[in-house]
Design a protein around this motif. Structure first.
Motif, PDB file in Angstrom:
ATOM      1  N   ARG A  59      40.424 -13.513  32.983  1.00  0.00           N
ATOM      2  CA  ARG A  59      39.233 -14.721  32.650  1.00  0.00           C
ATOM      3  C   ARG A  59      37.689 -14.675  33.116  1.00  0.00           C
ATOM      4  O   ARG A  59      36.475 -14.698  32.448  1.00  0.00           O
ATOM      5  CB  ARG A  59      39.242 -15.858  33.068  1.00  0.00           C
ATOM      6  CG  ARG A  59      40.793 -16.782  32.777  1.00  0.00           C
ATOM      7  CD  ARG A  59      41.184 -18.230  33.278  1.00  0.00           C
ATOM      8  NE  ARG A  59      40.111 -18.626  32.734  1.00  0.00           N
ATOM      9  CZ  ARG A  59      40.593 -20.172  31.875  1.00  0.00           C
ATOM     10  NH1 ARG A  59      41.864 -20.548  31.748  1.00  0.00           N
ATOM     11  NH2 ARG A  59      39.327 -21.278  31.825  1.00  0.00           N
ATOM     12  N   ALA A  60      37.766 -13.830  34.082  1.00  0.00           N
ATOM     13  CA  ALA A  60      35.692 -13.558  34.332  1.00  0.00           C
ATOM     14  C   ALA A  60      35.500 -11.600  33.875  1.00  0.00           C
ATOM     15  O   ALA A  60      34.504 -11.805  34.303  1.00  0.00           O
ATOM     16  CB  ALA A  60      35.513 -13.392  36.338  1.00  0.00           C
ATOM     17  N   TYR A  64      38.332 -10.181  28.565  1.00  0.00           N
ATOM     18  CA  TYR A  64      39.416 -11.491  28.738  1.00  0.00           C
ATOM     19  C   TYR A  64      39.814 -11.367  27.159  1.00  0.00           C
ATOM     20  O   TYR A  64      39.644 -11.833  25.659  1.00  0.00           O
ATOM     21  CB  TYR A  64      38.987 -12.746  29.385  1.00  0.00           C
ATOM     22  CG  TYR A  64      40.028 -13.736  29.228  1.00  0.00           C
ATOM     23  CD1 TYR A  64      40.951 -13.974  29.838  1.00  0.00           C
ATOM     24  CD2 TYR A  64      39.359 -14.673  28.967  1.00  0.00           C
ATOM     25  CE1 TYR A  64      41.995 -14.842  30.068  1.00  0.00           C
ATOM     26  CE2 TYR A  64      40.595 -15.670  28.749  1.00  0.00           C
ATOM     27  CZ  TYR A  64      41.799 -15.474  29.725  1.00  0.00           C
ATOM     28  OH  TYR A  64      42.845 -16.946  29.833  1.00  0.00           O
ATOM     29  N   THR A 181      35.464 -19.755  36.440  1.00  0.00           N
ATOM     30  CA  THR A 181      36.734 -18.729  35.812  1.00  0.00           C
ATOM     31  C   THR A 181      37.848 -19.102  36.042  1.00  0.00           C
ATOM     32  O   THR A 181      38.634 -17.993  36.176  1.00  0.00           O
ATOM     33  CB  THR A 181      36.423 -17.287  35.911  1.00  0.00           C
ATOM     34  OG1 THR A 181      36.364 -17.079  37.167  1.00  0.00           O
ATOM     35  CG2 THR A 181      34.322 -17.112  35.019  1.00  0.00           C
TER      36      THR A 181
END
Length: 203
Positions: A59-60, A64, A181
């Protein structure tokens, strides 16, 4: 030292070096020499801190969920390409990793100044060696890495990664500046040369 002689002194990494799994490459990059050739001259520093970003599940990562935009496009190319992006007023430099169409990258967070130090000080307008390149925005300004480097490779001038030294010890911890995140903020995907004074943050 003559600049052409300087470039011949170091063996530039070949494509297969960059084809390692991303977490392994993030550690293998530590100690390597990051070299930038410009009209002003050559500047170089040893990579002492990296952060791995493994999209599409990370997610960072900018990639993503396989997010493919004009900015992230180069992340979908072969390993060894240059991914630069703008963060606030700073340019940050990443090494594209992973297989083609697997958008992964490694942020170079800090380098230890080695060559062209006077040029680096002039660009940064500071004399403090310790603060010259101890951060991802600082090192790009010092070395003259810009958004124009986007999409190049680290295999040939003007931007190269070459053999350097092998760290005695590598430390590992959470990445920096990615608090929003979710679980990704806790992944221990930041690596640094243990005890090196040019690492961006010591904890």
């Amino acid at each position: 030292m003559n600049e052409d002689v300087f470039l011949q002194t170091f063996k530039v990494k070949e494509r297969n070096f960059f084809e390692q799994p991303t977490l392994e490459l993030a550690q293998s990059l530590l100690g390597c020499l990051l070299i930038k050739k410009t009209v002003e001259g050559i500047s170089a520093g040893f990579i002492v801190e990296t952060e791995a970003y493994i999209g599409p599940e990370d997610r960072a990562a900018h990639s993503y969920q396989n997010r493919r935009t004009k900015r992230t496009e180069i992340m979908f190319h072969e390993a060894g390409h240059v991914y630069t992006y703008q963060m606030h007023t700073h340019c940050l430099v990443n090494v594209v990793s992973g297989k083609k169409d697997m958008p992964e990258a490694i942020l170079i967070r800090a380098v230890e100044p080695y060559h062209g130090i006077d040029l680096m000080k002039k660009r940064r307008k500071i004399d403090d060696l310790k603060n010259l390149t101890n951060g991802p925005g600082k090192l790009t300004k010092a070395l003259g890495i810009t958004m124009e480097d986007y999409g190049r490779t680290f295999l040939q001038p003007p931007l190269m990664i070459a053999d350097g030294f092998t760290p005695d010890s590598i430390s590992q911890g959470k990445r920096i500046g990615i608090e929003n995140t979710g679980e990704a903020r806790d992944y221990p995907w930041r690596f640094w040369v243990t005890g090196n004074p040019f690492v961006s943050r010591h904890k």
